[in-house]
Design an enzyme around this catalytic site. Structure first.
Site, PDB file in Angstrom:
ATOM      1  N   HIS A   5     -46.567  33.112  74.144  1.00 43.07           N
ATOM      2  CA  HIS A   5     -45.580  32.689  73.139  1.00 43.07           C
ATOM      3  C   HIS A   5     -44.156  33.116  73.439  1.00 43.07           C
ATOM      4  O   HIS A   5     -43.242  32.828  72.667  1.00 43.07           O
ATOM      5  CB  HIS A   5     -45.997  33.233  71.757  1.00 43.07           C
ATOM      6  N   ARG A  25     -31.037  31.244  62.514  1.00 41.05           N
ATOM      7  CA  ARG A  25     -30.412  32.489  62.083  1.00 41.05           C
ATOM      8  C   ARG A  25     -30.301  33.450  63.257  1.00 41.05           C
ATOM      9  O   ARG A  25     -29.288  34.133  63.427  1.00 41.05           O
ATOM     10  CB  ARG A  25     -31.225  33.104  60.927  1.00 41.05           C
ATOM     11  N   ARG A  44     -41.637  27.221  71.623  1.00 43.49           N
ATOM     12  CA  ARG A  44     -41.752  26.690  70.261  1.00 43.49           C
ATOM     13  C   ARG A  44     -40.427  26.773  69.490  1.00 43.49           C
ATOM     14  O   ARG A  44     -40.422  26.931  68.261  1.00 43.49           O
ATOM     15  CB  ARG A  44     -42.815  27.440  69.454  1.00 43.49           C
ATOM     16  N   ARG A  94     -37.305  43.728  60.878  1.00 41.13           N
ATOM     17  CA  ARG A  94     -37.263  42.390  60.295  1.00 41.13           C
ATOM     18  C   ARG A  94     -36.071  42.309  59.348  1.00 41.13           C
ATOM     19  O   ARG A  94     -35.862  43.199  58.507  1.00 41.13           O
ATOM     20  CB  ARG A  94     -38.575  42.121  59.554  1.00 41.13           C
ATOM     21  N   GLY A  96     -34.583  39.702  56.610  1.00 37.25           N
ATOM     22  CA  GLY A  96     -34.950  38.449  55.949  1.00 37.25           C
ATOM     23  C   GLY A  96     -34.497  38.405  54.521  1.00 37.25           C
ATOM     24  O   GLY A  96     -33.607  39.144  54.105  1.00 37.25           O
ATOM     25  N   GLU A 185     -41.904  39.067  49.929  1.00 40.31           N
ATOM     26  CA  GLU A 185     -41.582  38.308  51.136  1.00 40.31           C
ATOM     27  C   GLU A 185     -42.902  37.988  51.812  1.00 40.31           C
ATOM     28  O   GLU A 185     -43.941  38.041  51.163  1.00 40.31           O
ATOM     29  CB  GLU A 185     -40.587  39.092  52.013  1.00 40.31           C
ATOM     30  N   GLU A 187     -43.889  38.777  55.502  1.00 44.88           N
ATOM     31  CA  GLU A 187     -44.143  39.257  56.871  1.00 44.88           C
ATOM     32  C   GLU A 187     -44.354  40.760  57.045  1.00 44.88           C
ATOM     33  O   GLU A 187     -45.033  41.186  57.992  1.00 44.88           O
ATOM     34  CB  GLU A 187     -42.972  38.840  57.804  1.00 44.88           C
ATOM     35  N   SER A 209     -32.707  36.930  47.631  1.00 47.52           N
ATOM     36  CA  SER A 209     -32.127  35.581  47.595  1.00 47.52           C
ATOM     37  C   SER A 209     -32.334  34.897  46.256  1.00 47.52           C
ATOM     38  O   SER A 209     -31.626  33.955  45.907  1.00 47.52           O
ATOM     39  CB  SER A 209     -32.740  34.724  48.705  1.00 47.52           C
ATOM     40  N   ASP A 210     -33.339  35.362  45.498  1.00 42.08           N
ATOM     41  CA  ASP A 210     -33.639  34.777  44.186  1.00 42.08           C
ATOM     42  C   ASP A 210     -34.430  35.822  43.414  1.00 42.08           C
ATOM     43  O   ASP A 210     -34.882  36.812  44.012  1.00 42.08           O
ATOM     44  CB  ASP A 210     -34.455  33.484  44.347  1.00 42.08           C
TER      45      ASP A 210
HETATM   46  N1  HPA Z   1     -41.735  34.442  47.867  1.00 44.42           N
HETATM   47  C1  HPA Z   1     -41.945  34.772  49.168  1.00 44.42           C
HETATM   48  N2  HPA Z   1     -40.966  34.969  50.024  1.00 44.42           N
HETATM   49  C2  HPA Z   1     -39.694  34.849  49.580  1.00 44.42           C
HETATM   50  C3  HPA Z   1     -39.413  34.495  48.266  1.00 44.42           C
HETATM   51  C4  HPA Z   1     -40.502  34.299  47.368  1.00 44.42           C
HETATM   52  O1  HPA Z   1     -40.317  33.982  46.179  1.00 44.42           O
HETATM   53  N3  HPA Z   1     -38.054  34.422  48.141  1.00 44.42           N
HETATM   54  C5  HPA Z   1     -37.542  34.732  49.361  1.00 44.42           C
HETATM   55  N4  HPA Z   1     -38.531  34.974  50.234  1.00 44.42           N
END
Ligand code: HPA
Length: 241
Positions: A5, A25, A44, A94, A96, A185, A187, A209-210
């Site tokens: 890989h 990214r 990939r 990581r 993310g 998340e 991973e 992010s949310d």
């Molecule tokens: N779930 C899993 N991973 C994520 C999320 C989520 O709501 N938001 C950003 N990464």
């Protein structure tokens, strides 16, 4: 010798690797924080770069690699295993995004994932008869925490690595909140398991992010980029620890 890989040669990776999920990214990060970045693999379309860290400070001039992990625990486990076992990589951080779970975190905060609960079975068989505890490397987490220098928007604590992005188990997130889980998340638990397997170091640094309990606040593109730059600085401090 290239692996199934990763098409790089031995010596193409630095001992320190930053690992975002998204290959685009990785490309943007390499353009932003590496001097003389060389593309070392692209199997990939998972791009990997090695160069010299160019951000002014104590680590400027150190060799650094940046490679994407793809999404999910099986994907990051493949790349982490090959990097640790074949390419001489010592530390993977990581970088993310996470969905916020705890009321202690808000959109835009940065989470240092000191331990990762999981819905995955990937670590289940590592130590027969036990439930594996997926934990970050302490020195790396401490280095990231020190680099945060008391920034109140940086939080350290447990996260959950989920196999599902869309499917939600009823009650699961309430229980997570009760147990102090900061965010979700997909991973970290597997990365921590692989690092333990090879006696190497791993950490996860996430931008929220949310938020699962609050969909009203969203980040502007500018805020997103600023917070990501902050997260990267902490991640680099851990990678060079
Ligand atoms: N779930 C899993 N991973 C994520 C999320 C989520 O709501 N938001 C950003 N990464």
């Amino acid at each position: 010798m290239p692996t199934p890989h990763i098409s790089a040669n031995p010596g193409d990776f630095a001992p320190a690797v930053l690992m975002p999920g998204d290959p685009k990214r990785a490309e943007r990060m390499a353009a932003a924080i590496l001097d003389d970045a060389k593309l070392v693999t692209q199997v990939r379309a998972i791009s990997g770069f090695t160069g010299t860290y160019n951000v002014p400070g104590p680590f400027q001039g150190r060799p650094l690699s940046i490679m994407a992990s793809g999404m999910g625990m099986p994907s990051i486990a493949i790349y982490a295993t090959e990097l640790f076992s074949i390419y001489g990589v010592e530390r993977i951080v990581r970088v993310g995004t996470a969905g916020g779970i705890s009321p202690k975190v808000q959109v835009g905060d940065v989470i240092i994932g000191t331990g990762a609960h999981t819905t995955s079975s990937m670590n289940e068989l590592r130590i027969p008869g036990t439930h594996f505890s997926a934990t970050a490397d302490f020195a790396m987490a401490a280095a990231a925490w020190a680099a945060a220098a008391g920034d109140p928007k940086v939080k350290a604590g447990p996260i959950i690595s989920s196999d599902h992005f869309y499917f939600k188990i009823p009650g699961q997130f309430d229980a997570m909140t009760t147990h102090g889980v900061l965010g979700v998340e997909m991973e970290a638990a597997s990365l921590y398991g692989v690092a333990a397997e090879f006696g190497k170091g791993a950490l996860t640094v996430l931008t929220v992010s949310d938020h699962l309990a609050d969909h009203t606040h969203d980040m502007s593109a500018e805020e997103r980029e600023t917070r990501f730059t902050d997260a990267l600085r902490l991640a680099a401090a851990a990678a060079f620890a």
